[in-house]
Design a protein around this motif. Structure first.
Motif, PDB file in Angstrom:
ATOM      1  N   GLY A  58      62.565 -56.343  -2.888  1.00  0.00           N
ATOM      2  CA  GLY A  58      62.658 -55.423  -1.765  1.00  0.00           C
ATOM      3  C   GLY A  58      62.622 -56.183  -0.452  1.00  0.00           C
ATOM      4  O   GLY A  58      62.026 -57.261  -0.349  1.00  0.00           O
ATOM      5  N   LEU A  59      63.293 -55.650   0.559  1.00  0.00           N
ATOM      6  CA  LEU A  59      63.378 -56.306   1.859  1.00  0.00           C
ATOM      7  C   LEU A  59      63.003 -55.336   2.972  1.00  0.00           C
ATOM      8  O   LEU A  59      63.346 -54.155   2.919  1.00  0.00           O
ATOM      9  CB  LEU A  59      64.802 -56.824   2.109  1.00  0.00           C
ATOM     10  CG  LEU A  59      65.296 -57.988   1.253  1.00  0.00           C
ATOM     11  CD1 LEU A  59      66.770 -58.248   1.546  1.00  0.00           C
ATOM     12  CD2 LEU A  59      64.477 -59.235   1.505  1.00  0.00           C
ATOM     13  N   SER A  60      62.332 -55.850   3.981  1.00  0.00           N
ATOM     14  CA  SER A  60      62.049 -55.064   5.169  1.00  0.00           C
ATOM     15  C   SER A  60      63.199 -55.215   6.152  1.00  0.00           C
ATOM     16  O   SER A  60      64.060 -56.091   6.003  1.00  0.00           O
ATOM     17  CB  SER A  60      60.755 -55.545   5.826  1.00  0.00           C
ATOM     18  OG  SER A  60      60.942 -56.857   6.358  1.00  0.00           O
TER      19      SER A  60
ATOM     20  N   GLU B  68      63.211 -58.673   7.555  1.00  0.00           N
ATOM     21  CA  GLU B  68      63.765 -59.691   6.657  1.00  0.00           C
ATOM     22  C   GLU B  68      65.285 -59.606   6.588  1.00  0.00           C
ATOM     23  O   GLU B  68      65.971 -60.637   6.557  1.00  0.00           O
ATOM     24  CB  GLU B  68      63.138 -59.531   5.274  1.00  0.00           C
ATOM     25  CG  GLU B  68      61.667 -59.926   5.245  1.00  0.00           C
ATOM     26  CD  GLU B  68      60.929 -59.380   4.042  1.00  0.00           C
ATOM     27  OE1 GLU B  68      59.844 -59.912   3.732  1.00  0.00           O
ATOM     28  OE2 GLU B  68      61.424 -58.415   3.399  1.00  0.00           O
TER      29      GLU B  68
ATOM     30  N   ARG C 244      63.866 -46.303  -0.136  1.00  0.00           N
ATOM     31  CA  ARG C 244      62.859 -46.733   0.833  1.00  0.00           C
ATOM     32  C   ARG C 244      61.473 -46.492   0.264  1.00  0.00           C
ATOM     33  O   ARG C 244      61.169 -45.392  -0.211  1.00  0.00           O
ATOM     34  CB  ARG C 244      63.045 -45.951   2.126  1.00  0.00           C
ATOM     35  CG  ARG C 244      62.074 -46.315   3.224  1.00  0.00           C
ATOM     36  CD  ARG C 244      61.887 -45.246   4.277  1.00  0.00           C
ATOM     37  NE  ARG C 244      63.108 -44.642   4.782  1.00  0.00           N
ATOM     38  CZ  ARG C 244      63.454 -43.380   4.542  1.00  0.00           C
ATOM     39  NH1 ARG C 244      62.681 -42.606   3.771  1.00  0.00           N
ATOM     40  NH2 ARG C 244      64.556 -42.867   5.051  1.00  0.00           N
TER      41      ARG C 244
ATOM     42  N   ARG D 170      55.442 -50.722   1.886  1.00  0.00           N
ATOM     43  CA  ARG D 170      54.942 -52.006   1.394  1.00  0.00           C
ATOM     44  C   ARG D 170      53.498 -52.157   1.849  1.00  0.00           C
ATOM     45  O   ARG D 170      53.207 -52.260   3.033  1.00  0.00           O
ATOM     46  CB  ARG D 170      55.792 -53.163   1.924  1.00  0.00           C
ATOM     47  CG  ARG D 170      55.261 -54.541   1.495  1.00  0.00           C
ATOM     48  CD  ARG D 170      56.014 -55.668   2.187  1.00  0.00           C
ATOM     49  NE  ARG D 170      57.364 -55.788   1.659  1.00  0.00           N
ATOM     50  CZ  ARG D 170      58.263 -56.651   2.158  1.00  0.00           C
ATOM     51  NH1 ARG D 170      57.955 -57.405   3.204  1.00  0.00           N
ATOM     52  NH2 ARG D 170      59.475 -56.708   1.629  1.00  0.00           N
TER      53      ARG D 170
ATOM     54  N   GLU E  61      54.333 -51.529   5.845  1.00  0.00           N
ATOM     55  CA  GLU E  61      55.706 -51.811   6.259  1.00  0.00           C
ATOM     56  C   GLU E  61      56.655 -51.134   5.275  1.00  0.00           C
ATOM     57  O   GLU E  61      56.334 -50.993   4.092  1.00  0.00           O
ATOM     58  CB  GLU E  61      55.948 -53.318   6.285  1.00  0.00           C
ATOM     59  CG  GLU E  61      57.219 -53.734   6.970  1.00  0.00           C
ATOM     60  CD  GLU E  61      57.307 -55.242   7.140  1.00  0.00           C
ATOM     61  OE1 GLU E  61      58.155 -55.703   7.916  1.00  0.00           O
ATOM     62  OE2 GLU E  61      56.514 -55.955   6.493  1.00  0.00           O
TER      63      GLU E  61
ATOM     64  N   GLU F  42      59.949 -51.082   3.009  1.00  0.00           N
ATOM     65  CA  GLU F  42      60.887 -52.004   2.393  1.00  0.00           C
ATOM     66  C   GLU F  42      61.981 -51.224   1.668  1.00  0.00           C
ATOM     67  O   GLU F  42      61.795 -50.067   1.282  1.00  0.00           O
ATOM     68  CB  GLU F  42      60.187 -52.962   1.433  1.00  0.00           C
ATOM     69  CG  GLU F  42      59.533 -52.302   0.235  1.00  0.00           C
ATOM     70  CD  GLU F  42      58.797 -53.306  -0.655  1.00  0.00           C
ATOM     71  OE1 GLU F  42      58.519 -54.423  -0.180  1.00  0.00           O
ATOM     72  OE2 GLU F  42      58.521 -52.967  -1.813  1.00  0.00           O
TER      73      GLU F  42
END
Length: 231
Positions: A182-184, A187, A214, A217, A225, A227
């Motif tokens: 997973g990415l924010s 990132e 979505r 995190r 946050e 992610e």
């Protein structure tokens, strides 16, 4: 529905391997063969009268025959196998001829995995509609099928978003190990070179069209946050 069976036709071994790997990464697709020449491709399709292949990923610049000639030979033999052109040929005459020979999609090299995946997903959507039983109820259902095939059904971007940046965001989001973690938005911003705010807009758009999920995190100081992961 069973997996869509794909024959990869590409004369460059490394590209053939890459296209096969890309295909296997898209859920619902499986590579059943690889051919490096037009002759080998035709032999593979003749072996079982094409019954084991649903889609051909066809490079046009083959060493023994042009890809358009392969398409002509397939149609002349009565084959209805679908063809996705994967080529660097940009001549409009080639594109027009490809359309006239029933090529379902035309993907220009080089391309990102996100662009490749998008073509396969749209083809899968079209195929699911085309193979349904019964008859169409009205004109709008036929229009929907053609719109799906051409990539115009429900894919117009909101104002301020562009397809090239969306491809970059999707490529970052669907890249191997990063996709699983997973990415924010921060990132994705670092990976693509766009601002965090812009990255978040594209990620939220992917959520709205069901191409990303979505989740919060936890484990970081302050508020959780958000992610994103690809669907």
């Amino acid at each position: 529905m069973t997996d869509i069976r794909v024959l990869v036709v590409e004369d460059e071994p490394l590209l053939a391997e890459a296209h096969s790997a890309y295909t296997e990464r898209v859920p619902g697709f499986v590579v059943v063969g690889v051919a490096h020449t037009a002759r080998a491709a035709m032999a593979a399709l003749r072996a079982d009268h094409g019954g084991g292949v649903d889609l051909v990923l066809l490079d046009f610049r083959l060493p023994d025959l042009h890809g358009l000639d392969v398409c002509r030979a397939l149609r002349a033999a009565g084959s209805s196998v679908d063809v996705l052109a994967v080529t660097s040929a940009r001549d409009l005459a080639v594109v027009r001829t490809a359309v006239s020979l029933g090529v379902t999609h035309y993907l220009l090299k080089p391309f990102t995995f996100a662009a490749f995946r998008d073509k396969l997903e749209r083809y899968a959507d079209y195929r699911a509609q085309a193979l349904a039983d019964g008859e169409v109820a009205a004109q709008h259902e036929v229009d929907q099928m053609f719109a799906t095939l051409r990539g115009t059904a429900g894919h117009s971007l909101p104002k301020g978003l562009d397809a090239q940046t969306l491809d970059r965001v999707r490529a970052a989001l669907t890249d191997g190990t990063r996709a699983a973690a997973g990415l924010s938005a921060t990132e994705v911003s670092a990976l693509t070179g766009i601002s965090r705010v812009t990255a978040r807009r594209y990620l939220e758009y992917l959520v709205t069209v069901d191409r990303a999920a979505r989740t919060p995190r936890y484990g970081t100081p302050g508020r959780p946050e958000v992610e994103y992961r690809p669907r």
